[in-house]
Design a protein around this motif. Structure first.
Motif, PDB file in Angstrom:
ATOM      1  N   CYS A 197       6.978  -5.836  -6.008  1.00  0.00           N
ATOM      2  CA  CYS A 197       5.791  -5.057  -5.670  1.00  0.00           C
ATOM      3  C   CYS A 197       6.166  -3.736  -5.011  1.00  0.00           C
ATOM      4  O   CYS A 197       7.048  -3.675  -4.148  1.00  0.00           O
ATOM      5  N   ALA A 198       5.473  -2.688  -5.444  1.00  0.00           N
ATOM      6  CA  ALA A 198       5.505  -1.407  -4.739  1.00  0.00           C
ATOM      7  C   ALA A 198       4.104  -1.190  -4.188  1.00  0.00           C
ATOM      8  O   ALA A 198       3.127  -1.233  -4.948  1.00  0.00           O
ATOM      9  N   ALA A 199       3.987  -1.002  -2.882  1.00  0.00           N
ATOM     10  CA  ALA A 199       2.673  -0.910  -2.250  1.00  0.00           C
ATOM     11  C   ALA A 199       2.657   0.214  -1.233  1.00  0.00           C
ATOM     12  O   ALA A 199       3.699   0.642  -0.729  1.00  0.00           O
ATOM     13  N   SER A 200       1.445   0.672  -0.919  1.00  0.00           N
ATOM     14  CA  SER A 200       1.295   1.718   0.095  1.00  0.00           C
ATOM     15  C   SER A 200      -0.009   1.523   0.847  1.00  0.00           C
ATOM     16  O   SER A 200      -0.905   0.808   0.400  1.00  0.00           O
ATOM     17  N   SER A 201      -0.100   2.175   2.000  1.00  0.00           N
ATOM     18  CA  SER A 201      -1.295   2.107   2.839  1.00  0.00           C
ATOM     19  C   SER A 201      -1.739   3.517   3.183  1.00  0.00           C
ATOM     20  O   SER A 201      -0.969   4.292   3.766  1.00  0.00           O
ATOM     21  N   THR A 202      -2.977   3.831   2.806  1.00  0.00           N
ATOM     22  CA  THR A 202      -3.507   5.168   3.063  1.00  0.00           C
ATOM     23  C   THR A 202      -4.711   5.127   4.002  1.00  0.00           C
ATOM     24  O   THR A 202      -4.791   5.893   4.957  1.00  0.00           O
ATOM     25  N   ILE A 203      -5.651   4.205   3.755  1.00  0.00           N
ATOM     26  CA  ILE A 203      -6.884   4.150   4.546  1.00  0.00           C
ATOM     27  C   ILE A 203      -7.054   2.811   5.260  1.00  0.00           C
ATOM     28  O   ILE A 203      -8.011   2.614   5.992  1.00  0.00           O
ATOM     29  N   HIS A 204      -6.118   1.886   5.048  1.00  0.00           N
ATOM     30  CA  HIS A 204      -6.214   0.542   5.613  1.00  0.00           C
ATOM     31  C   HIS A 204      -4.976   0.276   6.461  1.00  0.00           C
ATOM     32  O   HIS A 204      -3.933   0.894   6.254  1.00  0.00           O
ATOM     33  N   THR A 205      -5.099  -0.628   7.424  1.00  0.00           N
ATOM     34  CA  THR A 205      -3.940  -0.945   8.259  1.00  0.00           C
ATOM     35  C   THR A 205      -2.879  -1.714   7.484  1.00  0.00           C
ATOM     36  O   THR A 205      -1.704  -1.720   7.860  1.00  0.00           O
ATOM     37  N   MET A 206      -3.300  -2.391   6.398  1.00  0.00           N
ATOM     38  CA  MET A 206      -2.366  -3.062   5.502  1.00  0.00           C
ATOM     39  C   MET A 206      -2.379  -2.341   4.158  1.00  0.00           C
ATOM     40  O   MET A 206      -3.005  -1.288   4.025  1.00  0.00           O
ATOM     41  N   GLU A 207      -1.694  -2.914   3.162  1.00  0.00           N
ATOM     42  CA  GLU A 207      -1.605  -2.208   1.877  1.00  0.00           C
ATOM     43  C   GLU A 207      -2.982  -2.084   1.224  1.00  0.00           C
ATOM     44  O   GLU A 207      -3.787  -3.009   1.249  1.00  0.00           O
TER      45      GLU A 207
END
Length: 338
Positions: A197-207
């Motif tokens: 998995c490749a994941a990111s977090s922009t608007i949430h505290t988690m992914e």
């Protein structure tokens, strides 16, 4: 608890714990079922409990124990995931059949414990993986099982939507990605053996965005794209078979088969997936039947989702070993995919 069959069938005494966005739909469907006595709904938010109880002609409760004291045959658990184990234990201790919203629990260990308790008590445990009951998925599953499409070669999904601000206790993989993990395993008829998995977090505290690559038994590849950053809602599944390519739109409940350079829409009788899910639970609970989405499959879906979260954090693939719900063994793959 199984019904006693006779001239007049006993109504199933049922309740709902947690009547937020999803829980109130459970209450609605139950209130429409002739074989159900909706004894009450419970929510710690008094205003919410009162409103839903008033809408569906039942009694509001603000404490789960008070609802359980009414002598229930079955309970629908629609509370935040971290509370699933606690409420499920209350239900199982009282001999209630349990429909619990996905994911089954917050950890594999808690999920295994719920499964173990339910099995020991001899009650029906079903997990609400609602996409299994989408009419387009049910139609595709029948086509696969009949051998119409030949062998599965690859499967992938796209599930994006604007961020629902009520989701604060989990990231998008466990909240949304678990839908696709389960439905892909269900259609493939195989377990997932590797995840990256490749994941990111922009608007949430988690992914809040994730791209998940999966490998099923027999090296069948799968892929999930999911995001809460989208301005639109889209839920689609793509599957390549020996005899054609299939596109499913979960929202439109449509299924298109592409073969020999042509496309034809397969007829799907549209229906509400939640209603079908609840009818199946009531049937299983009434007759002591093991549901097709019980502990085994739901623990696999949760375990893979959590492995995907870890993979996104450590940026390494994770191998999934073990053959059943109580033998789930995720292991980091240090040198890339096997």
């Amino acid at each position: 608890m199984p019904h006693r069959r006779g001239k007049k069938e006993k109504m199933m005494r049922t309740g709902v714990i947690g009547v937020g966005v999803m829980g109130r739909h459970h209450a609605r469907v139950l209130s429409e079922r002739p074989e159900v006595d909706l004894v009450g709904v419970c929510d710690t938010n008094k205003k919410t409990a009162d409103e839903v109880a008033s809408l569906y002609g039942t009694i509001p409760f603000y404490n789960a124990l008070e609802l359980f004291d009414q002598g229930l045959d079955a309970i629908h658990i629609v509370v935040p995931t971290f509370l699933h184990h606690e409420i499920a234990e209350m239900a199982i201790d009282r001999g209630c059949n349990v429909l619990i919203e996905k994911p089954i629990a917050d950890t594999v260990e808690n999920a295994q414990d719920i499964f173990r308790m339910a099995d020991k008590a001899g009650i029906t445990l079903m997990v609400g993986h609602i996409e299994r009951f989408n009419p387009a998925i049910q139609k595709l599953k029948r086509m696969i099982d009949k051998g119409n499409l030949g062998g599965l070669r690859s499967i992938s999904t796209l599930r994006v939507a604007p961020y629902p601000k009520r989701i604060v206790d989990t990231g998008i993989i466990v909240d949304l990605g678990v839908h696709d993990i389960d439905v892909m395993s269900y259609l493939a008829g195989r377990k997932i053996r590797e995840v990256y998995c490749a994941a990111s977090s922009t608007i949430h505290t988690m992914e809040d965005t994730a791209s998940i690559s999966l490998t099923f038994d027999q090296n069948i590849p799968g892929h999930i794209e999911t995001s809460w950053l989208s301005k639109i809602k889209a839920r689609k599944l793509f599957a390549t078979f020996e005899n054609g390519f299939v596109l499913v739109d979960f929202i439109e409940q449509s299924l298109i088969l592409y073969d020999d350079d042509s496309a034809r829409e397969i007829h799907v009788e549209k229906a509400e997936p939640l209603k079908a899910e609840i009818v199946e639970f009531l049937r299983c609970a009434s007759n002591g039947i093991e549901p097709h989405i019980g502990g085994e499959a739901s623990i696999h879906a949760l375990g893979v989702a959590l492995a995907a979260v870890t993979s996104g954090q450590v940026k390494l693939p994770i191998a999934i070993k073990g053959e059943n719900a109580f033998d789930f063994q995720p292991e980091l793959v240090q040198n890339g995919f096997h």
